[in-house]
Design an enzyme around this catalytic site. Structure first.
Site, PDB file in Angstrom:
ATOM      1  N   GLU A 107       1.270  -0.357  -7.703  1.00  0.00           N
ATOM      2  CA  GLU A 107       0.180  -0.843  -8.546  1.00  0.00           C
ATOM      3  C   GLU A 107       0.619  -1.936  -9.530  1.00  0.00           C
ATOM      4  O   GLU A 107      -0.034  -2.131 -10.554  1.00  0.00           O
ATOM      5  CB  GLU A 107      -0.435   0.333  -9.319  1.00  0.00           C
ATOM      6  CG  GLU A 107      -1.051   1.381  -8.411  1.00  0.00           C
ATOM      7  CD  GLU A 107      -1.894   2.362  -9.191  1.00  0.00           C
ATOM      8  OE1 GLU A 107      -3.122   2.263  -9.116  1.00  0.00           O
ATOM      9  OE2 GLU A 107      -1.302   3.229  -9.889  1.00  0.00           O
ATOM     10  N   HIS A 126       0.007   1.184 -17.741  1.00  0.00           N
ATOM     11  CA  HIS A 126      -0.903   1.928 -16.862  1.00  0.00           C
ATOM     12  C   HIS A 126      -0.459   3.376 -16.897  1.00  0.00           C
ATOM     13  O   HIS A 126       0.704   3.686 -16.657  1.00  0.00           O
ATOM     14  CB  HIS A 126      -0.849   1.404 -15.427  1.00  0.00           C
ATOM     15  CG  HIS A 126      -1.488   2.349 -14.455  1.00  0.00           C
ATOM     16  ND1 HIS A 126      -2.781   2.822 -14.620  1.00  0.00           N
ATOM     17  CD2 HIS A 126      -1.027   2.945 -13.323  1.00  0.00           C
ATOM     18  CE1 HIS A 126      -3.074   3.646 -13.633  1.00  0.00           C
ATOM     19  NE2 HIS A 126      -2.023   3.740 -12.835  1.00  0.00           N
ATOM     20  N   HIS A 128      -1.627   7.766 -16.357  1.00  0.00           N
ATOM     21  CA  HIS A 128      -2.504   8.778 -15.774  1.00  0.00           C
ATOM     22  C   HIS A 128      -2.832   9.822 -16.846  1.00  0.00           C
ATOM     23  O   HIS A 128      -2.968  11.004 -16.542  1.00  0.00           O
ATOM     24  CB  HIS A 128      -1.834   9.443 -14.569  1.00  0.00           C
ATOM     25  CG  HIS A 128      -1.534   8.482 -13.451  1.00  0.00           C
ATOM     26  ND1 HIS A 128      -0.654   8.763 -12.432  1.00  0.00           N
ATOM     27  CD2 HIS A 128      -1.996   7.236 -13.203  1.00  0.00           C
ATOM     28  CE1 HIS A 128      -0.587   7.729 -11.603  1.00  0.00           C
ATOM     29  NE2 HIS A 128      -1.386   6.783 -12.047  1.00  0.00           N
ATOM     30  N   HIS A 195      -8.586   8.472 -12.105  1.00  0.00           N
ATOM     31  CA  HIS A 195      -7.217   7.959 -12.027  1.00  0.00           C
ATOM     32  C   HIS A 195      -6.487   7.974 -13.371  1.00  0.00           C
ATOM     33  O   HIS A 195      -5.492   8.669 -13.516  1.00  0.00           O
ATOM     34  CB  HIS A 195      -7.296   6.539 -11.455  1.00  0.00           C
ATOM     35  CG  HIS A 195      -5.987   5.925 -11.099  1.00  0.00           C
ATOM     36  ND1 HIS A 195      -5.856   4.904 -10.180  1.00  0.00           N
ATOM     37  CD2 HIS A 195      -4.733   6.131 -11.556  1.00  0.00           C
ATOM     38  CE1 HIS A 195      -4.596   4.550 -10.069  1.00  0.00           C
ATOM     39  NE2 HIS A 195      -3.890   5.275 -10.897  1.00  0.00           N
TER      40      HIS A 195
HETATM   41 MN    MN Z   1      -1.811   4.900 -11.059  1.00  0.00          MN
END
Ligand code: MN
Length: 259
Positions: A107, A126, A128, A195
């Site tokens: 990603e 990023h 979770h 996500h």
């Molecule tokens: Mn991810």
């Protein structure tokens, strides 16, 4: 300042049977990058893992101070275990410029496309983060509960990856990265349905603080909703006046890292 990055290379070379071959895969950055930038990025990875914002997954990057068209991000590995030798330099297409043999995060396009669309952004996370998921998966918007969540004031959009077709939920292409960056727009954070979240800021310390307090804000808002009364969120003026750099938290989190 301990020269972490060069020292590790030397250690590795000494321990290798074929140092000449190894030279071909050592990270050689396109421009000279201060060791402090890499050391700070490693520290950010460790803080985010140590404080429970990232687990085995998620990532943090920083734009290259020498070339705004490049950024630094670790190779695919758990944030808590990253060393300076794991850092890769990428261009905005998220192609590796250094350490090209390393496997990149699937990603990484999240980072390249946000840097491309947001010249003001110098660091991206990023995560979770589990506490934001209820707000990513329902119609309840995340709103600023406390002054540490000031950046939530302008709103936190939700990225719906389904609009880009049937996916495995991962932002694994430049097109999906662009769609996410478009959802983020000019905001500091966007949730990703099913996500997690993405957080973008003008500095590495700021993005680490925002990531931590985004998750905390979600927890507080959920708790307030359980109480059932009227919730009074920060208004726009309070949120904007509460802006801060989280430097004291950075120092504290850094002191808590395992020695
Ligand atoms: Mn991810």
């Amino acid at each position: 300042m301990e020269p972490v990055y060069p020292k590790r290379n030397c250690d590795t070379l000494v321990n290798m049977r074929f140092p000449v071959l190894l030279l071909a895969v050592l990270p050689v950055f396109a421009q000279s990058v201060p060791a402090t930038v890499l050391a700070e990025l490693v520290t950010a990875n460790h803080i985010l893992a140590n404080e429970g914002v990232l687990d085995g997954y998620g990532h943090v990057s920083v734009r290259s101070p020498a070339n705004p068209g490049h950024y630094f991000l670790a190779r695919a590995s758990a944030p808590g275990l990253i060393t300076a030798a794991d850092i890769v330099e990428y261009d905005l297409d998220s192609n590796p410029i250094s350490n090209t043999a390393a496997t990149g995060y699937t990603e990484r396009f999240i980072h390249g496309e946000i840097y491309r669309s947001r010249p003001d952004v110098h660091s991206v996370v990023h995560c979770h983060c589990s506490e934001v998921i209820p707000f990513a998966d329902t119609s309840v918007p995340l709103r600023p509960m406390h002054h540490m969540g000031f950046f939530i004031g302008p709103g936190v959009p939700v990225f719906e990856i389904r609009k880009s077709g049937g996916t495995d939920m991962l932002v694994r292409t430049p097109a999906l990265g662009k769609a996410l960056a478009a959802s983020l727009g000019g905001k500091s954070a966007a949730l990703m349905r099913g996500h997690g979240a993405v957080i973008a800021a003008t500095s590495l310390h700021l993005v680490v603080g925002m990531s931590y307090y985004l998750n905390l804000n979600a927890r507080l808002q959920y708790q307030a909703m359980q109480l059932g009364g009227k919730i009074t969120f920060l208004d726009a003026g309070e949120a904007s006046k509460s802006a801060q750099d989280y430097e004291r938290s950075w120092d504290y989190w850094k002191s808590r890292l395992p020695k």
